[in-house]
Design a protein around this motif. Structure first.
Motif, PDB file in Angstrom:
ATOM      1  N   ARG A   4     -77.209  36.194 -24.260  1.00 28.68           N
ATOM      2  CA  ARG A   4     -77.251  36.380 -25.709  1.00 28.68           C
ATOM      3  C   ARG A   4     -76.981  37.837 -26.040  1.00 28.68           C
ATOM      4  O   ARG A   4     -77.552  38.738 -25.441  1.00 28.68           O
ATOM      5  CB  ARG A   4     -78.627  35.958 -26.227  1.00 28.68           C
ATOM      6  N   GLN A   5     -76.091  38.068 -27.008  1.00 35.42           N
ATOM      7  CA  GLN A   5     -75.791  39.412 -27.481  1.00 35.42           C
ATOM      8  C   GLN A   5     -76.185  39.488 -28.954  1.00 35.42           C
ATOM      9  O   GLN A   5     -75.769  38.654 -29.757  1.00 35.42           O
ATOM     10  CB  GLN A   5     -74.309  39.732 -27.310  1.00 35.42           C
ATOM     11  N   ILE A   6     -76.989  40.512 -29.294  1.00 35.87           N
ATOM     12  CA  ILE A   6     -77.422  40.738 -30.669  1.00 35.87           C
ATOM     13  C   ILE A   6     -76.742  42.022 -31.125  1.00 35.87           C
ATOM     14  O   ILE A   6     -76.873  43.057 -30.476  1.00 35.87           O
ATOM     15  CB  ILE A   6     -78.951  40.889 -30.743  1.00 35.87           C
ATOM     16  N   ARG A   7     -76.011  41.948 -32.245  1.00 30.97           N
ATOM     17  CA  ARG A   7     -75.242  43.111 -32.672  1.00 30.97           C
ATOM     18  C   ARG A   7     -74.994  43.064 -34.171  1.00 30.97           C
ATOM     19  O   ARG A   7     -75.184  42.030 -34.815  1.00 30.97           O
ATOM     20  CB  ARG A   7     -73.916  43.174 -31.930  1.00 30.97           C
ATOM     21  N   ARG A   8     -74.569  44.234 -34.707  1.00 36.76           N
ATOM     22  CA  ARG A   8     -74.151  44.296 -36.102  1.00 36.76           C
ATOM     23  C   ARG A   8     -72.885  43.459 -36.264  1.00 36.76           C
ATOM     24  O   ARG A   8     -72.019  43.441 -35.375  1.00 36.76           O
ATOM     25  CB  ARG A   8     -73.849  45.735 -36.529  1.00 36.76           C
ATOM     26  N   ALA A   9     -72.769  42.814 -37.395  1.00 39.30           N
ATOM     27  CA  ALA A   9     -71.572  42.018 -37.674  1.00 39.30           C
ATOM     28  C   ALA A   9     -70.374  42.938 -37.849  1.00 39.30           C
ATOM     29  O   ALA A   9     -70.486  44.056 -38.343  1.00 39.30           O
ATOM     30  CB  ALA A   9     -71.772  41.174 -38.921  1.00 39.30           C
ATOM     31  N   ALA A  10     -69.226  42.450 -37.443  1.00 39.48           N
ATOM     32  CA  ALA A  10     -67.949  43.147 -37.616  1.00 39.48           C
ATOM     33  C   ALA A  10     -67.055  42.261 -38.480  1.00 39.48           C
ATOM     34  O   ALA A  10     -67.388  41.113 -38.771  1.00 39.48           O
ATOM     35  CB  ALA A  10     -67.301  43.390 -36.251  1.00 39.48           C
ATOM     36  N   ALA A  43     -67.333  36.075 -48.572  1.00 40.19           N
ATOM     37  CA  ALA A  43     -66.575  36.765 -47.522  1.00 40.19           C
ATOM     38  C   ALA A  43     -66.109  38.136 -48.017  1.00 40.19           C
ATOM     39  O   ALA A  43     -66.224  39.131 -47.295  1.00 40.19           O
ATOM     40  CB  ALA A  43     -65.384  35.917 -47.082  1.00 40.19           C
ATOM     41  N   GLU A  44     -65.620  38.189 -49.246  1.00 40.55           N
ATOM     42  CA  GLU A  44     -65.174  39.467 -49.809  1.00 40.55           C
ATOM     43  C   GLU A  44     -66.365  40.423 -49.969  1.00 40.55           C
ATOM     44  O   GLU A  44     -66.279  41.600 -49.635  1.00 40.55           O
ATOM     45  CB  GLU A  44     -64.501  39.226 -51.158  1.00 40.55           C
ATOM     46  N   TRP A  45     -67.477  39.917 -50.483  1.00 40.69           N
ATOM     47  CA  TRP A  45     -68.678  40.720 -50.696  1.00 40.69           C
ATOM     48  C   TRP A  45     -69.175  41.310 -49.371  1.00 40.69           C
ATOM     49  O   TRP A  45     -69.473  42.495 -49.275  1.00 40.69           O
ATOM     50  CB  TRP A  45     -69.754  39.841 -51.340  1.00 40.69           C
ATOM     51  N   LEU A  46     -69.256  40.480 -48.368  1.00 38.37           N
ATOM     52  CA  LEU A  46     -69.722  40.928 -47.056  1.00 38.37           C
ATOM     53  C   LEU A  46     -68.768  41.959 -46.447  1.00 38.37           C
ATOM     54  O   LEU A  46     -69.214  42.973 -45.893  1.00 38.37           O
ATOM     55  CB  LEU A  46     -69.873  39.738 -46.114  1.00 38.37           C
ATOM     56  N   THR A  47     -67.480  41.710 -46.537  1.00 38.19           N
ATOM     57  CA  THR A  47     -66.491  42.622 -45.964  1.00 38.19           C
ATOM     58  C   THR A  47     -66.633  44.019 -46.560  1.00 38.19           C
ATOM     59  O   THR A  47     -66.577  45.017 -45.840  1.00 38.19           O
ATOM     60  CB  THR A  47     -65.067  42.075 -46.188  1.00 38.19           C
TER      61      THR A  47
END
Length: 193
Positions: A4-10, A43-47
């Motif tokens: 399992r890898q936990i990371r910030r979203a890209a 999706a736009e908001w998150l990006t």
């Protein structure tokens, strides 16, 4: 189990974060959880917020697939006795149904809480479903005596705000208010989204 890898979203994770957000709404029995218009807007908001230090979107990846997510938003608010530096809204905690019960959602949630402790916030808050409540209580969250109250501002039939003298107004007549179809430039999601 794969590692399992936990990371910030890209940027490459946005589609999965939106998919998991839709799954969260499906599980909450929210109508139109699968509508594409809000998903495109999400999706736009998150990006636009991936690199903003006031936002933290964590993902959990297993075997190359994103299986869980959680989000934290540092909210600007006037200082209060309990939170002189603002607070963090924890939201969008969701795990793919087929891998629930393996700690993936908890890992994403814990990563957001760890981030929350680094941004100067005095407290974190969230809205819990019955399924998630036990996990949040284990992390120290408690039910508040102040219930959440909401009104949908775009519902038909609701009286608009009033100006001094009692005259009803439209949104574009409220001093400092946005026009009806304009989104505020730094709008945040409604509590619990």
């Amino acid at each position: 189990m794969s590692s399992r890898q936990i990371r910030r979203a890209a940027a490459r994770d946005i589609e999965d974060v939106v998919r998991l957000r839709a799954e969260m709404f499906r599980a909450m029995e929210v109508s139109q959880h699968d509508a594409t218009d809000w998903q495109a807007a999400a999706a736009e908001w998150l990006t636009r917020r991936l690199d903003d230090p006031r936002f933290c979107v964590m993902v959990v990846e297993v075997g190359g697939a994103v299986v869980a997510t959680a989000m934290g938003i540092l909210r600007e608010a006037p200082p209060s006795p309990h939170s002189p530096g603002g607070d963090v809204l924890v939201c969008n905690v969701c795990t793919d149904p087929e891998v629930r019960g393996q700690g993936h959602g908890r890992a994403a949630f814990d990563a957001v809480l760890a981030w929350s402790r680094t941004v100067g916030a005095g407290r974190a808050e969230l809205l819990a479903t019955e399924d998630g409540r036990r996990m949040y209580e284990k992390a120290g969250f408690r039910v508040s005596r102040s219930p959440v109250m909401r009104v949908h501002l775009q519902d038909e039939g609701l009286a608009g705000p009033t100006l001094p003298g009692g005259a009803a107004t439209s949104a574009d007549q409220v001093p400092g208010g946005p026009h009806r179809h304009e989104a505020p430039s730094r709008g945040l999601p409604k509590l619990g989204d």
